[in-house]
Design an enzyme around this catalytic site. Sequence first.
Site, PDB file in Angstrom:
ATOM      1  N   ARG A 237       0.809  -1.437   0.178  1.00  0.00           N
ATOM      2  CA  ARG A 237       0.048  -0.055  -0.026  1.00  0.00           C
ATOM      3  C   ARG A 237       0.914   1.381   0.082  1.00  0.00           C
ATOM      4  NH1 ARG A 237      -3.061  -2.890  -1.345  1.00  0.00           N
ATOM      5  NH2 ARG A 237      -5.214  -3.523  -0.414  1.00  0.00           N
ATOM      6  N   GLU A 266      -3.249   8.522  -5.383  1.00  0.00           N
ATOM      7  CA  GLU A 266      -3.362   8.090  -6.598  1.00  0.00           C
ATOM      8  C   GLU A 266      -4.621   8.734  -7.345  1.00  0.00           C
ATOM      9  OE1 GLU A 266      -3.489   3.801  -6.601  1.00  0.00           O
ATOM     10  OE2 GLU A 266      -1.700   3.842  -5.171  1.00  0.00           O
ATOM     11  N   HIS A 283       0.163   1.571 -10.201  1.00  0.00           N
ATOM     12  CA  HIS A 283      -0.512   0.521  -9.398  1.00  0.00           C
ATOM     13  C   HIS A 283      -1.195  -0.761 -10.322  1.00  0.00           C
ATOM     14  CE1 HIS A 283      -3.069   0.122  -5.354  1.00  0.00           C
ATOM     15  NE2 HIS A 283      -2.603  -1.126  -5.788  1.00  0.00           N
TER      16      HIS A 283
END
Length: 310
Positions: A237, A266, A283
């Site tokens: 994370r 993000e 990601h």
Amino acid sequence: MKSLKGIKVLLGPSTFALHDNKPLDHLIEAGCEVIENPYKRKITKPELLELLSDNVSGLIAGLEPLDFDVLKMSKLKVISRCGSGLSNVDLEAAAEMNITVCSTPEAPVQAVAELTLGSMLSLLRHIHQMDRDLHSGEWVKRIGIQLKNKTVVIIGFGRIGQCLTDLLMPFQTKIMAVDPYFEGSLYNNDNVSLVSLEEALPKADIITIHSSGETCILGEKELSLIKKGTFLLNAGRGNLVDEAALIKVIENGYVAGAWLDTFMQEPYRGPLTEYSQVLLTPHVGSYTAECRSRMETEAVNNLITVLRNE
């Protein structure tokens, strides 16, 4: 078989069924009214509250903030996470509100582990930097280092950490695992040492993070323990690494190179983009055709099973 006609299901992930329509078709064939992610990115809390307000019973979840406030305002019966981690879901609140929570913990393992290994090799051999050089018309030969005999510290020794260990074995690396919740009987490998974070960091040539949760693991204090020239990778994370502290150890050379696939904010457009020794990906740890198909299929199956048993 119970029909789900008219039951509303929200798709959280921005790229759901992008490469394989079968999971989406399955939802539609079951009778569900599908609401797609209109933003094509991670849904924010205000947006989520609005999208869930119209009697939505099911959520195929990505990393949306599913906290107490969101769950309380929703009519959800099931949250089916398309992925493994559940740190974005208030599980106590979900239980209190009789919302069933499912996940797909096995599906992303191989994809994330493979991308981590590839990124590790790219950092050590400066592949991404030399690619940029050549695309800019420069012929620059950069000296790298080999993976053999390097000490790799894996923070978070669950499914992905263990799969990465298996992939690293042919490279003859030394593996140190950091995981206070690890049960040794679940993975037997004499080449792995289970140690504390404080013991591991000064010895690491490479640190790779595969933990869940949202609490910072590598902050300024922890990064002060590493030796000069360490490589750092984060496929867990974004909040697990203090990005400001990371920039400091990049600038003073204690981190020779870093790969980040997850970020505190993000989409990421922050200062780490200015450092050539930092490899950034948006990601995409689970973004292989095989992994996405399996994750989405399992997430849909989990959701339909719960709704039919309601």
